[in-house]
Design a protein around this motif. Structure first.
Motif, short mmCIF file in Angstrom:
data_model
loop_
_atom_site.label_atom_id
_atom_site.label_comp_id
_atom_site.label_asym_id
_atom_site.label_seq_id
_atom_site.Cartn_x
_atom_site.Cartn_y
_atom_site.Cartn_z
N GLN A 261 -41.16 20.26 20.16
CA GLN A 261 -42.01 21.12 20.98
C GLN A 261 -41.93 22.58 20.50
O GLN A 261 -42.94 23.25 20.36
CB GLN A 261 -41.56 21.02 22.43
CG GLN A 261 -42.54 21.65 23.40
CD GLN A 261 -42.10 21.37 24.84
OE1 GLN A 261 -42.04 20.22 25.27
NE2 GLN A 261 -41.74 22.42 25.56
N HIS A 262 -40.73 23.03 20.23
CA HIS A 262 -40.57 24.41 19.74
C HIS A 262 -41.23 24.59 18.37
O HIS A 262 -41.80 25.64 18.08
CB HIS A 262 -39.09 24.78 19.64
CG HIS A 262 -38.46 25.09 20.96
ND1 HIS A 262 -39.11 25.76 21.96
CD2 HIS A 262 -37.22 24.83 21.44
CE1 HIS A 262 -38.31 25.89 23.00
NE2 HIS A 262 -37.16 25.32 22.71
N PHE A 263 -41.10 23.57 17.55
CA PHE A 263 -41.72 23.64 16.22
C PHE A 263 -43.22 23.88 16.36
O PHE A 263 -43.81 24.75 15.72
CB PHE A 263 -41.44 22.33 15.47
CG PHE A 263 -42.10 22.22 14.12
CD1 PHE A 263 -41.88 23.17 13.12
CD2 PHE A 263 -42.95 21.15 13.84
CE1 PHE A 263 -42.48 23.05 11.87
CE2 PHE A 263 -43.56 21.03 12.60
CZ PHE A 263 -43.33 21.97 11.61
N LYS B 256 -39.54 32.69 27.59
CA LYS B 256 -38.48 33.12 26.68
C LYS B 256 -38.86 32.89 25.22
O LYS B 256 -38.50 33.67 24.35
CB LYS B 256 -37.18 32.37 27.01
CG LYS B 256 -36.65 32.66 28.40
CD LYS B 256 -35.35 31.94 28.66
CE LYS B 256 -35.49 30.45 28.85
NZ LYS B 256 -36.21 30.06 30.07
N THR B 257 -39.61 31.79 24.99
CA THR B 257 -39.91 31.43 23.61
C THR B 257 -40.69 32.52 22.89
O THR B 257 -40.42 32.82 21.73
CB THR B 257 -40.70 30.10 23.57
OG1 THR B 257 -40.11 29.21 24.52
CG2 THR B 257 -40.65 29.48 22.21
N VAL B 258 -41.63 33.11 23.58
CA VAL B 258 -42.43 34.17 22.96
C VAL B 258 -41.53 35.34 22.57
O VAL B 258 -41.65 35.90 21.47
CB VAL B 258 -43.50 34.70 23.94
CG1 VAL B 258 -44.41 35.68 23.23
CG2 VAL B 258 -44.29 33.57 24.53
N LEU C 167 -30.75 30.11 19.97
CA LEU C 167 -30.27 28.87 20.59
C LEU C 167 -30.96 28.67 21.90
O LEU C 167 -30.97 29.57 22.74
CB LEU C 167 -28.78 28.98 20.88
CG LEU C 167 -27.84 29.18 19.71
CD1 LEU C 167 -26.46 29.50 20.24
CD2 LEU C 167 -27.81 27.92 18.88
N ASP C 168 -31.53 27.49 22.09
CA ASP C 168 -32.15 27.21 23.38
C ASP C 168 -31.21 26.30 24.16
O ASP C 168 -30.88 25.20 23.71
CB ASP C 168 -33.50 26.53 23.16
CG ASP C 168 -34.36 26.55 24.42
OD1 ASP C 168 -34.06 27.38 25.31
OD2 ASP C 168 -35.29 25.75 24.52
N GLU C 169 -30.78 26.75 25.32
CA GLU C 169 -29.96 25.93 26.21
C GLU C 169 -28.71 25.35 25.56
O GLU C 169 -28.40 24.18 25.74
CB GLU C 169 -30.79 24.79 26.80
CG GLU C 169 -31.88 25.25 27.73
CD GLU C 169 -31.40 25.98 28.98
OE1 GLU C 169 -30.18 25.97 29.25
OE2 GLU C 169 -32.25 26.57 29.66
MG MG Z 1 -37.93 27.08 26.95
#
Ligand code: MG
Ligand code: ADP
Length: 729
Positions: A330-332, A300-302, A403-405
């Motif tokens: 981690q996302h950063f 999903k991040t990509v 927004l993640d989760e």
């Molecule tokens: Mg994720």
């Protein structure tokens, strides 16, 4: 003057004491009580003769007769009082025994006529009526005015001091008096179209049905109505939002192509489809509200990063919010890496840290300077925690919020982010929680849905195994072997905290325990004191066992919810680096930290988790090209749990599993619905996709005609009352 709005304690049969008890159910007014519907019914509708009843050992039957004698006695067991009676009709006599209802002998006298409903049991002196429900009647053969017997009798959810009998006793006269005053809330066209019972009739039939068919018809009406209200509620918000504007971010196909070309892998078809839908959405000036669902590891991040890049290259800013500090970091890292060739300034803000990435290098900065950069537009994308929606954090030109989760992020929070600016940002919410379609269309009905339903091709399926108690040793040996090859192991231990605190609460409030809250088989005895053990202590015991007895030569570390974020983060990093072999934790690892070297997920007490949650745990492994395993240990071998665990073995598709969970455990098991206050009828309706779609279409139709519900004042009122009751999380 008493009316539907009268406070419940002012009703003579209720009063202050019962009023207080009813408030626990949220019942405050006469109307609330009338709308407190039974959970089920007892079928006492067949009235038979005493002679027939005596031949129906162990059956529940109903008879009418005259009391020949009745008296109380204290039984041989202390504190147990016994009321014994003999009842007669034309066909014979039968004994009746009630336990612990000494007032009965005061209410019922010799020669009274009664109607009794209950079980026929066998005692040493022959068959007898075992603690039947009873009510006095004027003569044998009376069956018009029966309330507790001789009919389909409503059974309500009870609380201490409020019995079903009492509720029937109070509700029935209220119905006689007020039912006709209840205003029809459903639009007439809907009643006609679906041939629903009118509200007054439906309320009667729900409480005191003439037949089970009538009760079902009444239920169908209220299931529809409650789902319809939920739909009106979410769609109304959506209509509001649609009237606002968002910054348009036209897609640059060449840019998107060079982004995908820069990836070390090919996007899956599913990712492409979802990315396209999102990129097309943010081209518009209508604010996007989209939910991107995809299993853990589906990438999903990509997809989100593509949308971010598109918005940034149109000159706007992006906020990317994660639920925890670890994940924000981690996302950063991921985002800086993904965007390193695209001249994008990435920043990170959490409760403690502010960082920016300049020319591939990461710098710690003060929050003040971070905020300044953000307000000047020097930062293109800010990754962070909830810190991003603090008052002093101001974006220059925010176009997209990712927004993640975090499932609920309403119009309000969006307003928060834009701080009086005119344009509302687009919103992309991501979740790995597979939400069955019915729930997605209700609880998240204001969001459009994109689903990544395929995994990147290089993934190996995680082998899932239910471990029988006798195979435990074998499983441990296998784990030992894997660790010695340098692999990492998660051990999930079920949290008991909620049980313990619930228990403490019950003990405090009511001085009683109910069986279902007693956590069993975890090695502590079932005394109150040990039940109040908190999560950490139980985890420590397990830790001792694992580290001293089972794996004395392995490096084991605990992780739990009571730890501070930096400590958790340090542990996760050590685990990731391979300095920890086995990470023993409560369900805190549920959210997505990536540890590719972990290949074993071992879950203790697996039956205590929902299927979706188990599936999420399993998603923590299998994040590399090594074969991974998920071991399910159970303490409760009941068939139901087996069925669920089997489903997990058989399927690796989160959506399938969520639907299964719905099927096996019922809608109550759905993510978040337990706390959401979705009313019972609507909950039942949730397992019916047709009903959900019907109510959604009906709500749309009404709102399109009349967004403010001006022509539906009763419906508008009901909706208002309803909104105070439901709150989705
Ligand atoms: Mg994720
Ligand atoms: P999630 O949906 O759980 O957020 P991520 O976006 O974190 O998943 O992706 C998980 C891992 O898979 C990352 O390392 C990512 O780079 C990788 N990935 C994403 N898409 C693909 C793909 N199409 N092929 C191979 N690997 C991919």
């Amino acid at each position: 003057m008493i009316s539907l709005q009268t406070k419940i304690e002012e009703i003579p049969r209720v009063g202050v004491v019962y009023g207080k008890r009813l408030k626990k159910f949220g019942i405050k007014t006469v109307q609330d009580l009338i709308f407190y519907f039974p959970a089920r019914y007892d079928d006492f509708s067949e009235i038979i003769s005493i002679k027939q009843a005596k031949q129906r050992l162990n059956d529940v039957v109903c008879v009418q007769g005259q009391i020949v004698e009745i008296e109380n006695s204290n039984s041989f067991k202390k504190f147990t009082s016994l009321t014994q009676a003999v009842i007669r009709d034309d066909t014979g006599e039968i004994d009746v025994i009630w336990f612990n209802q000494p007032y009965l002998a005061k209410n019922l006298k010799e020669d009274d006529f009664v109607c009794l409903a209950g079980k026929i049991s066998l005692g040493k002196d022959g068959v007898y009526f075992n603690s039947p429900s009873y009510e006095r009647i004027n003569e044998i053969g009376e069956n018009e005015e029966l309330t507790h017997t001789g009919r389909i009798v409503p059974v309500y959810s009870e609380t201490k001091g409020v019995t079903s009998r009492w509720l029937r006793y109070v509700i029935k006269p209220l119905l006689y008096r007020f039912c006709e005053q209840i205003q029809e809330s459903l639009p007439e066209e809907i009643i006609k179209k679906y041939k629903f019972l009118p509200i007054q009739e439906a309320v009667w039939q729900l409480h005191f049905p003439n037949s089970f068919e009538a009760a079902d018809a009444a239920k169908a009406r209220f299931s529809f109505e409650e789902l319809f209200l939920i739909q009106l509620n979410v769609l109304k918000e959506k209509v509001k939002l649609m009237q606002k504007s968002a910054p348009a971010c036209p897609m640059d196909s060449d840019l998107m192509k060079s982004f995908t070309d820069s990836l070390p892998f090919q996007l899956t078809d599913s990712q492409k489809k979802c990315a396209f839908a999102i990129l097309k959405d943010i081209e518009k000036t209508v604010p996007m509200s989209r939910l991107l669902e995809g299993d853990v590891g589906s990438g999903k991040t990509v997809v989100a990063t593509m949308a971010a890049l598109s918005a940034i290259k149109c000159g706007h800013q992006v906020a990317f919010m994660a639920p925890t500090e670890i994940l924000a970091k981690q996302h950063f890292k991921t985002v800086t890496e993904l965007l390193k060739n695209f001249d994008v300034k990435v920043g990170m803000l959490t409760g403690k840290d502010a960082r920016i990435c300049k020319d591939g290098e990461i710098f710690e900065v003060s929050k003040k300077s971070f905020n300044g950069d953000l307000e000047n537009g020097q930062i293109d994308i800010a990754v962070g925690t909830h810190s991003l929606i603090q008052k002093n954090v101001i974006f220059k030109d925010l176009a997209l919020v990712i927004l993640d989760e975090q499932h609920r992020f309403g119009v309000e929070q969006r307003d928060h982010l834009i701080k009086n600016k005119k344009l509302v940002p687009h919103l992309l919410s991501m979740t790995a929680t597979p939400i069955p379609r019915t729930l997605a269309l209700t609880a998240y009905g204001d969001l459009d849905l994109s689903i990544i339903d395929e995994m990147p091709a290089n993934r190996k399926k995680v082998k899932t195994i239910i471990v029988e108690p006798a195979q435990r040793k074998e499983a441990y040996n296998f784990i030992d072997k894997e660790v010695k090859e340098g692999k990492g192991v998660f051990v999930i231990f079920p949290k008991i905290e909620s049980n313990a605190s619930k228990l403490a609460e019950i003990v405090k409030n009511k001085g009683e325990i109910t069986g279902s809250f007693v956590p069993q088989n975890y090695g502590f005895n079932n005394s109150l004191v040990s039940l109040a053990i908190n999560e950490v202590k139980a985890l420590k015991e397990e830790y001792e066992k694992l580290s001293k007895e089972i794996f004395p030569d392995l490096r084991i570390t605990m992780l739990h919810g009571k730890m501070k974020a930096p400590e958790k983060e340090r542990i996760m990093l050590d685990f990731k680096k391979g300095e920890i072999d086995i990470l023993l934790s409560t369900s805190v690892v549920e959210v997505g930290v990536d540890v590719p070297r972990a290949t074993i997920m071992m879950i203790e007490g697996a039956e205590r988790f929902g299927l979706s949650q188990l599936h999420q745990f399993r998603g923590r492994v299998g994040r590399s090209d090594m074969q991974s395993y998920c071991f399910l240990f159970t303490t409760d071998p009941s068939m139901l749990n087996r069925k669920r665990l089997k489903a997990l073995v058989e399927s690796s598709n989160g959506f399938e599993l969520a639907e299964k969970d719905l099927e096996i455990r019922g809608p109550g098991s759905l993510y978040g619905t337990v706390q959401s206050g979705i009313p019972d009828m609507a909950m039942q309706g949730l397992s019916n996709i047709f009903l959900v779609e019907k109510t959604r279409a009906a709500a749309k139709e009404i709102l399109e005609k009349d967004p403010e519900l001006k022509n539906y004042p009763n419906l508008k009122d009901r909706l208002k009352q309803f909104q105070t009751r439901i709150h989705f999380e």
